[in-house]
Design an enzyme around this catalytic site. Structure first.
Site, PDB file in Angstrom:
ATOM      1  N   LYS A  29       0.747  -1.293  -0.127  1.00  0.00           N
ATOM      2  CA  LYS A  29       0.012   0.067   0.091  1.00  0.00           C
ATOM      3  C   LYS A  29       0.831   1.233  -0.055  1.00  0.00           C
ATOM      4  O   LYS A  29       2.132   1.161   0.414  1.00  0.00           O
ATOM      5  CB  LYS A  29      -0.956  -0.032   1.267  1.00  0.00           C
ATOM      6  CG  LYS A  29      -1.516  -1.295   1.574  1.00  0.00           C
ATOM      7  CD  LYS A  29      -2.317  -2.210   0.381  1.00  0.00           C
ATOM      8  CE  LYS A  29      -2.952  -3.216   0.620  1.00  0.00           C
ATOM      9  NZ  LYS A  29      -4.231  -3.822  -0.260  1.00  0.00           N
TER      10      LYS A  29
HETATM   11  C1  LIG Z   1      -4.982  -4.825   0.832  1.00  0.00           C
HETATM   12  C2  LIG Z   1      -6.661  -4.422   0.697  1.00  0.00           C
HETATM   13  C3  LIG Z   1      -7.157  -4.843   1.722  1.00  0.00           C
HETATM   14  C4  LIG Z   1      -6.687  -5.432   2.747  1.00  0.00           C
HETATM   15  O1  LIG Z   1      -5.760  -4.864   3.621  1.00  0.00           O
HETATM   16  P1  LIG Z   1      -4.706  -5.923   4.511  1.00  0.00           P
HETATM   17  O2  LIG Z   1      -4.069  -4.880   5.289  1.00  0.00           O
HETATM   18  O3  LIG Z   1      -3.886  -6.742   3.582  1.00  0.00           O
HETATM   19  O4  LIG Z   1      -5.712  -6.724   5.589  1.00  0.00           O
HETATM   20  C5  LIG Z   1      -8.695  -4.637   1.700  1.00  0.00           C
HETATM   21  N1  LIG Z   1      -9.219  -3.910   0.400  1.00  0.00           N
HETATM   22  C6  LIG Z   1      -8.546  -3.800  -0.660  1.00  0.00           C
HETATM   23  C7  LIG Z   1      -9.179  -3.271  -1.684  1.00  0.00           C
HETATM   24  C8  LIG Z   1      -6.997  -4.046  -0.579  1.00  0.00           C
HETATM   25  O5  LIG Z   1      -6.251  -3.764  -1.567  1.00  0.00           O
END
Ligand SMILES: *Cc1c(COP(=O)(O)O)cnc(C)c1O
Length: 417
Positions: A204
């Site tokens: 992210k």
């Molecule tokens: C990465 C992601 C998540 C989940 O995040 P985590 O921190 O990996 O649990 C949820 N929604 C979207 C759209 C994502 O890309």
């Protein structure tokens, strides 16, 4: 540079791969180290008590709410946890339907199931985000909420989504996991809906390895979120309801963030603007240079000014060329991939077959097969997604890297499209 593709033995456009696709981690430096060391030096890695608590998690929450433009923020252990907390905070319970876009990471849909709800899938438009007009088509008496997901930097049309949702009495969750820092009409994603969800996972825009945050404007939702994330407790409850029976307390989870994570999160947040600015410059240049290249088009961006620009998604004319295009571009040392292998989220095996951890198939068992998933459910997603080729940008990419990306895409497009 020879015109012969690297997959056919020609010289690659670059000798070395482009930088790795991790925006937040790419800018780790002395500031993150110092913040973590302070927590360790003070032997206080837990947010609520210890010999000398720094308060990194609390500070991060306050700074995050101020940045996104919401009344409250709650730090949690992951993006998935942020979604489950959001769904429970707004009251999603057994069998409640929640509208989820066909194009998203599995967590958006999985979290609904883990919260006891039933995902119903909305088609996308040419932005590859949820088509706001789908809300009216899907909403029925058991539909309680919609999750808007800005995919890889592209903000959702939050004015239309809010209008449609309110018309049908739905609450709105923004799953901003992939797009922290994106804006729609001058406001940050995560500030429009009833709740905003963020991830700090490795891929992210800001990262602590794992981690997440939830943003709220409503006091009651915030209180329920805090309680759900911490065994039903609200430890800093000034101005909020107590643990007393009359105050609607309930059994909770543990989705807390540690002070070590909070330390990194706080520093990363201070770098958000510069991370997004760098990526925007790169993306603007790349898209401009690729304008008019035969066979290459881009998904629509709902607000170009607000694109967090962590990724570029191209659409090729024909899905039959995708595999070869991706292989050829990777061989030129330009990393790319087809997002979600070109599949809508409901084609993911456990979801498709509604297979849950519970032996009775909860929560799907609770609605007696009233909702089914199959190929063909969202025709536009099934038309657009198989034609996508995507690549990440991070602040580590130089303008030379961007020029190589352009050259690589032009070379492969000339040969294959
Ligand atoms: C990465 C992601 C998540 C989940 O995040 P985590 O921190 O990996 O649990 C949820 N929604 C979207 C759209 C994502 O890309």
């Amino acid at each position: 540079m020879s015109e012969k593709l690297a997959i056919h033995g020609g010289d690659p456009v670059r000798k070395v791969p482009v930088p790795p696709p991790y925006a937040g981690a790419s800018v780790y430096g002395e500031e993150e180290k110092k913040a973590v060391l302070e927590v360790l030096d003070r032997k206080s890695p837990y947010r609520y008590y210890g010999p000398d608590v720094v308060g990194t998690v609390k500070s991060f929450e306050q700074a995050f709410a101020a940045k996104i433009g919401t009344k409250h923020a709650l730090a949690v252990s992951s993006g998935t946890a942020s979604l489950v907390v959001a769904l429970k905070a707004i009251g999603i319970a057994t069998g409640d339907k929640v509208i989820v876009p066909a194009n998203t990471f599995i967590a958006s849909a999985n979290a609904v199931v883990m919260a006891g709800g039933i995902p119903v899938f909305a088609d996308v438009d040419d932005s590859l985000n949820l088509d706001p007009s789908e809300i009216g088509r899907l909403a029925d008496a058991s539909t309680k909420a919609v999750i808007a997901v800005p995919i890889l930097g592209n903000p959702c049309e939050m004015d239309r989504i809010m209008e449609e949702a309110r018309k049908h009495n739905l609450l709105v969750i923004e799953d901003v996991a992939q797009s922290c820092g994106s804006q729609y009409k001058g406001r940050y994603s995560g500030s429009y809906g009833d709740v905003g969800c963020f991830s700090l996972q490795m891929n992210k825009i800001l990262t602590t390895g794992d981690g997440g945050a939830v943003t709220f404007n409503d006091d009651k939702f915030y209180e329920r979120g805090v309680r759900y994330h911490d065994q039903g407790m609200f430890r800093e409850r000034d101005g909020f309801l107590s643990m007393k029976e009359e105050d609607e307390v309930f059994i909770g989870q543990n989705f807390r963030m540690s002070e070590i994570t909070g330390a990194i999160a706080g520093v990363q947040l201070q770098k958000l603007d510069s991370i997004v600015d760098s990526m925007r410059k790169l993306k603007k240049y790349i898209k401009r240079e690729l304008q008019g290249v035969e066979g290459i088009s881009f998904r629509r961006i709902n607000d170009e000014e607000g694109d967090a620009s962590n990724n570029v998604i191209m659409l090729l004319p024909d899905k039959s060329k995708i595999k070869e295009f991706v292989t050829a571009l990777n061989a030129e040392n330009i990393s790319c991939f087809s997002l979600y292998d070109g599949n809508p989220v409901y084609m993911n095996t456990p979801l498709l077959h509604q297979r849950t951890v519970d032996r009775d198939g909860y929560p799907f068992s609770a609605i007696g097969g009233a909702v089914k998933y199959s190929r063909g459910l969202c025709p536009k997603a099934e038309e657009y997604l198989p034609r996508n080729v995507s690549f990440y940008l991070t602040p580590e990419f130089t303008m030379e890297d961007a020029a190589d990306i352009v050259a690589g895409i032009k070379k492969v497009a000339r040969a294959l499209l």
